[in-house]
Write a protein that holds these residues in place. Structure first.
Motif, PDB file in Angstrom:
ATOM      1  N   LYS A 112      -3.157 -13.747   5.930  1.00  0.00           N
ATOM      2  CA  LYS A 112      -2.202 -12.711   5.564  1.00  0.00           C
ATOM      3  C   LYS A 112      -0.930 -13.368   5.034  1.00  0.00           C
ATOM      4  O   LYS A 112      -0.450 -14.347   5.605  1.00  0.00           O
ATOM      5  N   LEU A 118      -0.325  -8.711   2.207  1.00  0.00           N
ATOM      6  CA  LEU A 118      -1.650  -8.772   1.609  1.00  0.00           C
ATOM      7  C   LEU A 118      -2.579  -9.460   2.604  1.00  0.00           C
ATOM      8  O   LEU A 118      -2.315 -10.584   3.047  1.00  0.00           O
ATOM      9  N   GLU A 119      -3.672  -8.783   2.959  1.00  0.00           N
ATOM     10  CA  GLU A 119      -4.591  -9.274   3.989  1.00  0.00           C
ATOM     11  C   GLU A 119      -5.939  -9.595   3.349  1.00  0.00           C
ATOM     12  O   GLU A 119      -6.554  -8.724   2.706  1.00  0.00           O
ATOM     13  N   LEU A 120      -6.381 -10.827   3.541  1.00  0.00           N
ATOM     14  CA  LEU A 120      -7.616 -11.313   2.909  1.00  0.00           C
ATOM     15  C   LEU A 120      -8.571 -11.847   3.957  1.00  0.00           C
ATOM     16  O   LEU A 120      -8.156 -12.531   4.902  1.00  0.00           O
ATOM     17  N   LYS A 121      -9.856 -11.574   3.772  1.00  0.00           N
ATOM     18  CA  LYS A 121     -10.908 -12.131   4.622  1.00  0.00           C
ATOM     19  C   LYS A 121     -11.902 -12.889   3.739  1.00  0.00           C
ATOM     20  O   LYS A 121     -12.187 -12.463   2.624  1.00  0.00           O
ATOM     21  N   LYS A 136     -12.852  -6.766   2.185  1.00  0.00           N
ATOM     22  CA  LYS A 136     -12.204  -8.018   2.553  1.00  0.00           C
ATOM     23  C   LYS A 136     -10.807  -8.185   1.968  1.00  0.00           C
ATOM     24  O   LYS A 136     -10.187  -9.224   2.163  1.00  0.00           O
ATOM     25  N   GLN A 137     -10.327  -7.179   1.269  1.00  0.00           N
ATOM     26  CA  GLN A 137      -8.998  -7.267   0.672  1.00  0.00           C
ATOM     27  C   GLN A 137      -8.259  -5.954   0.878  1.00  0.00           C
ATOM     28  O   GLN A 137      -8.780  -4.884   0.522  1.00  0.00           O
ATOM     29  N   GLN A 138      -7.061  -6.017   1.449  1.00  0.00           N
ATOM     30  CA  GLN A 138      -6.284  -4.806   1.673  1.00  0.00           C
ATOM     31  C   GLN A 138      -4.803  -5.113   1.638  1.00  0.00           C
ATOM     32  O   GLN A 138      -4.370  -6.241   1.898  1.00  0.00           O
ATOM     33  N   GLU A 198      -9.535 -15.265   8.060  1.00  0.00           N
ATOM     34  CA  GLU A 198      -8.586 -14.217   7.695  1.00  0.00           C
ATOM     35  C   GLU A 198      -7.230 -14.837   7.400  1.00  0.00           C
ATOM     36  O   GLU A 198      -6.759 -15.707   8.141  1.00  0.00           O
ATOM     37  N   LYS A 210      -7.341  -0.251   1.194  1.00  0.00           N
ATOM     38  CA  LYS A 210      -8.420  -1.222   1.151  1.00  0.00           C
ATOM     39  C   LYS A 210      -8.997  -1.281  -0.258  1.00  0.00           C
ATOM     40  O   LYS A 210      -9.650  -0.333  -0.714  1.00  0.00           O
ATOM     41  N   THR A 235     -11.168  -3.738  -1.195  1.00  0.00           N
ATOM     42  CA  THR A 235     -12.561  -4.064  -0.869  1.00  0.00           C
ATOM     43  C   THR A 235     -12.625  -4.232   0.633  1.00  0.00           C
ATOM     44  O   THR A 235     -11.585  -4.277   1.314  1.00  0.00           O
TER      45      THR A 235
END
Length: 733
Positions: free
Chosen positions: A177, A729-732, A685-687, A175, A681, A683
């Motif tokens: 950010k 921006l938060e990515l997984k 994995k992306q929000q 993860e 959100k 996706t």
């Protein structure tokens, strides 16, 4: 009550261990030994669970005999906060008092300054560590304990806030950010990451964060004075042009090994780095009375703080569900602060002073706990908590490059302090009936301090406090969700190291309202007897209404006494008299669906806290304890539809007048802090998270009144603070 010998402590702990099984039993529906477990450690792979009588899952707020509120990761991350203080100001019963918009003092029941205990993974944070420098992204949960428990230190007159760092191991978690903040005079980016995975019997996790922030603002202030007849004799206005920057870095790696027989071995480290720079240019215009001593002055502050904490934790499973949990750690830190103040060339009175403080700290800690579920469901736990630390400090003050204080000390003012502490406890929980549970605990804590220096005589200080605790939870018969809690506790507030050190800290402009300061090695802890009671009504899933009341009687209350030694004014802390504080809190939270079946996904929450206190030795009215906030509230709403989640929160506190001493009155300016957020959100994995802070654009205002010999002085100071926005921006992966 004081216990004078550790030997007596051992005997008392043994007696408690043998006696408690006759009077206690574990509450059903939660893991065996839930009250005694180490909150900073992961749950064992296998647990014994008893059914409480409903199909609902275990809820610590509802089911634990010892009352507490748990703030999880979702709530912590909701507004994209960059400091823990911003998270906590939305928790019921907690206020954050900030004089200038940066950071703030965290208060329970309106009390701070050592009355509210702040723990990191169940242990006291190292000296010099600021909670404001800890990123919320490295935190797993925050536990708020309104009444003391024997497992944690009972230096918690107002309550305890335990911050648990991330420790959960998730397979293949990646993860990242990245965000930025602007507005309100503060601008800068942030970045956070979380990595974890499993490799056979070993698993690892690492969390980290970095933040850069610069700021610039104009700070106006004014000072007025009136003589005995009420005639104004002084009028001054000051403008301060401030600018600076702040850099923060957190890193928390963790390794976990699964050993034979179900044992686990865990290594966890926490690194915190903070860099602060500040410059200020002040100009003072006097329209009535004598000119200011320095009409034009510049100042600069430079502060570097580093903290390293590492620990090893071994959990050993034993027969019949018993468990031994042992932890040992080392902590080190350094802080270097330089403060300089000077006047420009040609000024009527020259000034060029610099104060350098260099401090280093090294310490070791150890904790251990044996827990076992005995007959009739008793959850018994016994343990210890010990530590040793040494702090070395060098302070050098110069005038135009020449040493001015202390005289003839080319190496500066030096001191060294050694602090050792030890605590032992025993606790047990018992369900007398399916609707009635009792928690009994007792803890002994001893602290020893030794200080030496080149400007004062060596001093020693010691204190021992015995703290019994009892809490009970009664679920009212023939009701589905009504219950009553009651607690009786013995807590204390130990004097801080600066209060015990007999060295003199001088003020530049010495007077009764700005005196020198000297510690008092004879200072004793403030002892508090506490009563807590609450009624809770759970009327639907996620729906709660509660009312709670509390009282603390504090003996040996510490207050600063200012005297004139023939040459200078000096303030010294003294144990003087008694203080009483009382509180009342109302709280509710519920989903709108609890009222309307087809309502949208809206969650509502609200809480209001009122506090009253009086202090002996300070004339009333308004002789409140520790600048206590009299009335505060939190109100919030959350809404979710599809991929969008949004909400708003209002933290509010009332104006207050505080009679600090016979010569000083402070005014607490009321504040309305309105915030809003939106999370979308794209996706799974992306929000994207966007948050607005201080939407109402309220400034931070400070006002004080001093009785200064034959005149009354009124000082006002304003720190501008407009609205600000944060986007993350938060990515997984």
């Amino acid at each position: 009550m004081y216990i004078s010998s550790p030997i007596r402590l051992t005997l008392l702990a043994a007696l408690l261990a043998s006696a408690f099984p006759l009077h206690a039993q574990e509450a059903p529906k939660k893991p065996a030994g839930a009250v005694a477990q180490d909150k900073s450690q992961p749950e064992p792979a296998m647990q014994k669970v008893e059914v409480r009588g409903t199909a609902e899952g275990y809820d610590p707020r509802r089911d634990d005999t010892a009352t507490k509120i748990v703030v999880g990761q979702e709530e912590i991350a909701k507004y994209g906060d960059t400091s823990v203080a911003d998270v906590l100001k939305r928790v019921p019963g907690i206020t954050v008092s900030s004089p200038n918009g940066r950071g703030g003092e965290i208060r329970m029941r309106g009390l701070g300054a050592g009355y509210t205990q702040i723990l990191l993974n169940g242990e006291r944070a190292p000296a010099g560590f600021s909670i404001d420098s800890l990123s919320p992204d490295v935190i797993e949960r925050i536990e708020v304990l309104r009444a003391a428990s024997a497992e944690y230190s009972t230096q918690s007159v107002a309550g305890t806030i335990n911050i648990v760092l991330k420790k959960a191991i998730r397979t293949g978690q990646r993860e990242f950010k990245i965000g930025a903040r602007t507005g309100g005079g503060f601008d800068g980016p942030t970045a956070n990451f979380q990595l974890s995975d499993k490799l056979g019997k070993m698993s690892y996790a690492i969390a980290g964060s970095a933040m850069y922030e610069d700021f610039a603002r104009v700070i106006p202030s004014d000072e007025q004075a009136f003589d005995a007849a009420g005639t104004q004799v002084l009028a001054r206005a000051t403008r301060g042009d401030e600018k600076g920057r702040l850099n923060l870095f957190n890193l928390a790696p963790r390794l976990n090994w699964a050993l034979a027989n179900g044992d686990t071995l865990t290594w966890q480290t926490f690194v915190n780095v903070a860099r602060f720079r500040n410059q200020n240019h002040e100009t003072t215009d006097t329209t009535l009375g004598a000119q200011a001593r320095y009409p034009v002055a510049d100042s600069a502050t430079r502060s570097d703080n580093d903290v390293l904490r590492t620990e090893l934790n071994w959990v050993h499973k034993m027969a019949d569900g018993a468990k031994l949990d042992v932890k040992a750690g080392v902590v080190g830190g350094q802080n270097t602060t330089t403060q300089r103040r000077w006047t420009p060339a040609g000024a009527p009175r020259r000034l060029d002073t610099a104060i350098l403080n260099e401090a280093e700290e090294l310490g070791a800690t150890t904790t251990g706990k044996f827990s076992k579920t005995l007959f009739d469901g008793h959850a018994l736990a016994m343990g210890w908590d010990g530590g040793w630390g040494v702090r070395e400090d060098i302070r050098t003050e110069t005038e135009a490059g020449r040493l001015v204080f202390p005289a003839l000390l080319n190496g500066g003012e030096q001191f060294k302090a050694e602090v050792s502490r030890f605590a032992a406890y025993a606790q047990d929980e018992w369900n007398l009936t399916p609707r009635w549970s009792v928690y009994l605990g007792a803890r002994w804590e001893g602290i020893r301090t030794r200080a030496t220096g080149n400007t004062f005589a060596a001093s020693r200080s010691s204190s021992n406090v015995w703290s019994p605790v009892i809490q009970t939870l009664w679920k009212i018969p023939e009701t589905k969700g009504d219950q009553v809690r009651f607690a009786v506790t013995r807590t204390y507030k130990a004097p801080g190291l600066p209060q015990l050190m007999p060295r003199r800290q001088t003020s530049i402009d010495n007077r009764s309202t700005d005196p020198d300061f000297s510690g008092n090695p004879d200072l004793k802890p403030e002892l508090a007897l506490g009563l807590d009671a609450s009624y809770e009504h759970y009327w639907a899933e996620g729906a709660l209404v509660s009312i709670s009341g509390s009282m603390r009687r504090i003996d040996g209350y510490t207050r600063s006494q200012v005297t004139f030694d023939g040459a200078r004014w000096v303030a010294m802390p003294m144990n003087a008299g008694q203080a009483i504080t009382r509180g009342l809190e109302l709280e509710t939270k519920f989903p709108l669906k609890a009222l309307m079946k087809d309502a949208p996904a809206i969650d509502l929450r609200a809480s209001v806290s009122a506090n009253w206190s009086e202090v002996d030795g300070v004339p009333g009215p308004d002789n409140r304890l520790d600048n206590q906030t009299p009335l505060s509230g939190n109100f919030g709403i959350d809404y979710k539809k599809g991929d969008l989640t949004t909400g708003a929160s209002l933290a509010w506190r009332q104006d207050a007048t505080i009679q600090v001493s016979e010569r000083q009155v402070a005014f607490l300016k009321g504040r309305r802090d309105l915030e809003a957020y939106a999370l979308y959100k794209f996706t799974p994995k992306q929000q994207l998270r966007v948050a607005l802070s201080n939407i109402l654009g309220e400034d931070f205002v400070n006002r004080q009144i001093f009785l200064e010999q034959d005149r009354l002085v009124v000082r006002n100071l304003r720190f501008p603070a407009g609205p600000s926005v944060r986007a993350t921006l938060e990515l997984k992966f």
